[in-house]
Design an enzyme around this catalytic site. Sequence first.
Site, PDB file in Angstrom:
ATOM      1  CG  HIS A  87      -1.782  -1.168   1.364  1.00 23.05           C
ATOM      2  ND1 HIS A  87      -2.099  -1.725   2.580  1.00 23.05           N
ATOM      3  CD2 HIS A  87      -2.413  -1.924   0.434  1.00 23.05           C
ATOM      4  CE1 HIS A  87      -2.899  -2.764   2.385  1.00 23.05           C
ATOM      5  NE2 HIS A  87      -3.097  -2.906   1.094  1.00 23.05           N
ATOM      6  CE1 TYR A 116       0.857   2.881   9.056  1.00 20.82           C
ATOM      7  CE2 TYR A 116       0.493   0.779  10.154  1.00 20.82           C
ATOM      8  CZ  TYR A 116       0.073   1.768   9.278  1.00 20.82           C
ATOM      9  OH  TYR A 116      -1.140   1.650   8.641  1.00 20.82           O
TER      10      TYR A 116
END
Length: 182
Positions: free
Chosen positions: A61, A131
């Site tokens: 992605h 993240y």
Amino acid sequence: MIFTKTKLEGVYILTPRVFTDTRGYFFESYNQKEFEQNGLFYNFVQDNQSFSSYGTIRGLHFQKGEHAQAKLVRVISGEVLDVAVDIRRASPTYGQHVAVRLSGENQQQLLIPRGFAHGFSVLSETAVFAYKCDNFYCKESEGGLCVNDPALGIDWQIDMNKANVLERDLHHPLLKDLESCF
């Protein structure tokens, strides 16, 4: 923190200094001052976390245009194979990737600048993945690459016939069909 360059410009493996004693361990997972001392200037604005089981592949992605994102990724528990693919058309490493094993045990992180597709496969029974992003998520700016594009040559280190992959991630464009995003 130790900043190790990879073969892809701007992608770094970060290894923290871990302090252990009878209570367990402590380490800094992010220190803006250390980043800046290494010439890395990011303003992280969003933290994300996912939980996945063995054989899951999330990716590849990216966010495009003004919503592009740099990411600082790590594994809190479990182990993943983390992959960054260079999709910057003008880059000498366009279409190349790096793959790094990240785990709760090795505490390493991968810094991925804007202009890369990102994904990971879960190698342990389960994994908690976290993240930071330097830009906010925007659904209209989503993009992706097909996780099993033969031109990328990614060995996800799991049996692709048994992989848990969203149908859309199998039907994203191949690298050769990817529109210029960066």
